[in-house]
Design an enzyme around this catalytic site. Structure first.
Site, PDB file in Angstrom:
ATOM      1  N   LYS A   1       7.290 -31.145  35.313  1.00  0.00           N
ATOM      2  CA  LYS A   1       5.910 -31.541  35.562  1.00  0.00           C
ATOM      3  C   LYS A   1       5.861 -32.140  36.967  1.00  0.00           C
ATOM      4  CE  LYS A   1       1.963 -33.795  35.617  1.00  0.00           C
ATOM      5  NZ  LYS A   1       1.548 -34.608  36.797  1.00  0.00           N
TER       6      LYS A   1
ATOM      7  N   GLY B   1       9.145 -41.976  40.527  1.00  0.00           N
ATOM      8  CA  GLY B   1       7.787 -42.410  40.840  1.00  0.00           C
ATOM      9  C   GLY B   1       7.686 -43.919  40.805  1.00  0.00           C
ATOM     10  N   SER B   2       6.494 -44.395  40.566  1.00  0.00           N
ATOM     11  CA  SER B   2       6.239 -45.831  40.637  1.00  0.00           C
ATOM     12  C   SER B   2       6.804 -46.558  39.427  1.00  0.00           C
ATOM     13  CB  SER B   2       4.735 -46.094  40.746  1.00  0.00           C
ATOM     14  OG  SER B   2       4.102 -45.833  39.503  1.00  0.00           O
ATOM     15  N   THR B   3       7.091 -47.839  39.624  1.00  0.00           N
ATOM     16  CA  THR B   3       7.582 -48.669  38.534  1.00  0.00           C
ATOM     17  C   THR B   3       6.550 -48.798  37.434  1.00  0.00           C
ATOM     18  OG1 THR B   3       9.058 -49.884  40.019  1.00  0.00           O
ATOM     19  CG2 THR B   3       8.427 -50.987  37.967  1.00  0.00           C
TER      20      THR B   3
ATOM     21  N   GLY C   1       6.647 -45.669  35.440  1.00  0.00           N
ATOM     22  CA  GLY C   1       7.936 -45.636  34.766  1.00  0.00           C
ATOM     23  C   GLY C   1       7.974 -46.530  33.541  1.00  0.00           C
TER      24      GLY C   1
ATOM     25  N   GLU D   1      14.073 -43.248  38.431  1.00  0.00           N
ATOM     26  CA  GLU D   1      14.240 -43.650  39.830  1.00  0.00           C
ATOM     27  C   GLU D   1      12.870 -44.115  40.288  1.00  0.00           C
ATOM     28  OE1 GLU D   1      13.697 -43.844  43.441  1.00  0.00           O
ATOM     29  OE2 GLU D   1      14.130 -41.704  43.651  1.00  0.00           O
TER      30      GLU D   1
ATOM     31  N   CYS E   1      11.176 -44.136  48.952  1.00  0.00           N
ATOM     32  CA  CYS E   1      11.538 -45.372  48.255  1.00  0.00           C
ATOM     33  C   CYS E   1      12.763 -46.048  48.857  1.00  0.00           C
ATOM     34  CB  CYS E   1      11.768 -45.083  46.779  1.00  0.00           C
ATOM     35  SG  CYS E   1      12.915 -43.716  46.492  1.00  0.00           S
TER      36      CYS E   1
ATOM     37  N   GLU F   1       5.649 -52.776  47.033  1.00  0.00           N
ATOM     38  CA  GLU F   1       5.931 -51.507  47.689  1.00  0.00           C
ATOM     39  C   GLU F   1       4.637 -50.911  48.226  1.00  0.00           C
ATOM     40  OE1 GLU F   1       8.659 -47.602  46.840  1.00  0.00           O
ATOM     41  OE2 GLU F   1       7.260 -48.168  45.268  1.00  0.00           O
TER      42      GLU F   1
END
Length: 486
Positions: free
Chosen positions: A183, A236-238, A241, A258, A292, A391
């Site tokens: 995806k 992707g973003s925390t 995630g 990650e 990142c 971030e």
């Protein structure tokens, strides 16, 4: 503009139930192509196709899996130029980045895991002598630890590299005998369909690789919560995630995450300042800071603090901001208008928080179209500022001063993130001593370079698990113990 793209499910090109949405070139705001909008049922069908294919693919000889991955790399190399043009158009990367860091790295990862498919999966363990007891007669027992494929893996990939990131998930997963549902990020998914074409041409059986896309969160949600999915690999973003991890937790699904980063670059008084500036400057120049691993949070010892800021500011006068298709462009656009607005809001926030704006801070006067952000440098920052803690994912660098080693390490570790940090010092013993105290999954000592066999992943909110090199093969496998009497 390319024609309407179809979904790739079970080896077939399938019309999407939800129609199509536009993929926009962030440099020109023109439409690159039309990406398919999958329905939840189609995502589930992709996972079911992967499950069916797993029964055979997981038993395929490693040599055959290696042959297919190698052949896919051949196709990618053969089509490298059109693939790079498409990647540049949909991601906004410069020509050099699209060729060298996106498509070429994608091909290299398929080559690496063609070899990886042939790596041993069995490890012999020392025999154990057991006395007689409730578990049976006395004897000597041998054991093997064997890595087995996990099953069906959903790969949710990031927008900042539509070739290297998906290849870094798909290739090791296939090498280990898993099947995948990919995806891609909604902003630049068309390159991933070209990857699927390359694998199909290389001989990947139907259902081994499936690609589904959509602009709405529902597509990603279905790719995670499908009962046929055994593992989710996400970049992707925390924040996203965390939501994926909650769903995986309910289903006891394996995870490889990650996530975000806010890389600290500790620069000591005895550092080679020019080397540090070149490394830190990549935040401005490499894909407009949308990476990142960038050293976005500079922690500079006071003896070189002023000089470092002066040289970083000077660096910005030599980087060309503009159309990534033009020769000499170093800084292209960010991925979308929404992301440009987000980055600009952080720049305004930095000003309000009291950071000193040294360079940038305004939208570049040209080009007059596209989603551009001027590379921005803030000095005199403190660790409680949001521009230091959060971030930004854009060409923005913040600089925080420190006095001694203990304070520098404390400032670096005072972060929710821990992906990759950096140390610049002329005293190599100190650099390695400091590296050992940093709470990060990786540390660059006097370099931003990477060893592509070294484990990659984060501490804290920067992720769960490790990949790259053989560590990726381990990530996409389960350990099975086989025991027998000697």
């Amino acid at each position: 503009m390319t024609g309407p793209q179809q979904l790739f499910i079970g080896g077939e090109w399938v019309e999407p139930d939800g129609g199509h949405y536009e993929v926009v070139n962030p440099a020109t705001e023109e439409v690159v192509g039309l990406a398919p909008e999958a329905s939840r049922d189609q995502v589930y069908a992709a996972a079911e196709a992967a499950r069916e294919a797993f029964r055979t693919w997981s038993r395929t000889a490693p040599e055959e899996r290696a042959r297919i991955l190698d052949a896919a790399a051949d196709v990618i190399q053969r089509e490298a130029e059109p693939y790079a043009l498409l990647a540049r158009a949909e991601s906004g990367a410069t020509t050099a980045t699209a060729r060298g860091m996106q498509v070429a790295v994608g091909a290299a990862r398929f080559r690496r895991y063609a070899k990886g498919a042939l790596e041993p999966v069995e490890q012999g363990l020392p025999p154990q002598i057991n006395a007689a007891g409730p578990m049976g007669r006395a004897g000597v027992f041998g054991a093997l630890a064997v890595r087995r494929p996990v099953g069906v893996v959903t790969c949710i990939t990031s927008y900042n590299n539509p070739w290297a990131n998906p290849a870094g998930k798909v290739a090791p997963a296939l090498a280990m005998g898993n099947t995948v549902v990919v995806k891609p990020a909604p902003q630049d998914p068309l390159s991933v369909y070209r990857m699927a074409e390359a694998l199909a041409e290389a001989g990947a059986p139907p259902g081994v690789v499936n690609v589904v896309t959509g602009s709405a969160p529902a597509v990603g949600e279905a790719a995670v919560d499908s009962p046929e999915v055994d593992m989710v690999s996400f970049t992707g973003s925390t924040a996203v995630g965390r939501r994926i991890a909650e769903v995986c937790g309910r289903g006891m699904k394996r995870q490889l995450m990650e996530l975000g980063g806010k890389g600290a670059a500790l620069v000591f008084d005895d550092a080679d300042v020019d080397s540090a500036v070149m490394g830190i400057g990549t935040t401005f120049s490499f894909y407009s800071g949308q990476i990142c691993t960038a050293p976005t949070r500079v922690i500079a010892q006071r003896g070189i603090y002023g000089l470092l800021i002066e040289k970083l500011s000077g660096y910005l006068t030599h980087v060309k901001v503009g159309d990534p298709a033009e020769q000499g462009t170093v800084v292209g656009p960010v991925i979308s208008a929404a992301h440009r607005d987000r980055v600009e809001s952080y720049i305004e926030l930095g000003k309000k928080e009291g950071a000193r704006l040294v360079a940038g801070g305004e939208r570049p006067p040209s080009p007059d179209r596209g989603f551009y952000v001027a590379p921005t440098l803030f000095a005199d920052c403190t660790n409680d500022m949001r521009v230091v803690r959060e971030e930004i994912f854009g060409p923005v660098v913040v600089v925080v001063p420190f006095d001694d080693e203990e304070e520098g390490v404390a400032l670096a570790n005072d972060s929710d993130y821990g992906l990759i940090d950096y140390v610049w010092s002329g005293d190599v013993a100190r650099a390695f001593r400091v590296a050992g105290q940093l709470r990060a999954g990786g540390v660059g000592v006097n370099t931003i370079g990477r060893n592509m066999e070294a484990p990659f992943g984060g501490f804290k909110k920067s992720g769960v698990g490790r990949d790259v090199g053989s560590y990726a093969l381990h990530a996409y496998s389960e350990l099975q113990a086989v025991v027998w009497p000697g």
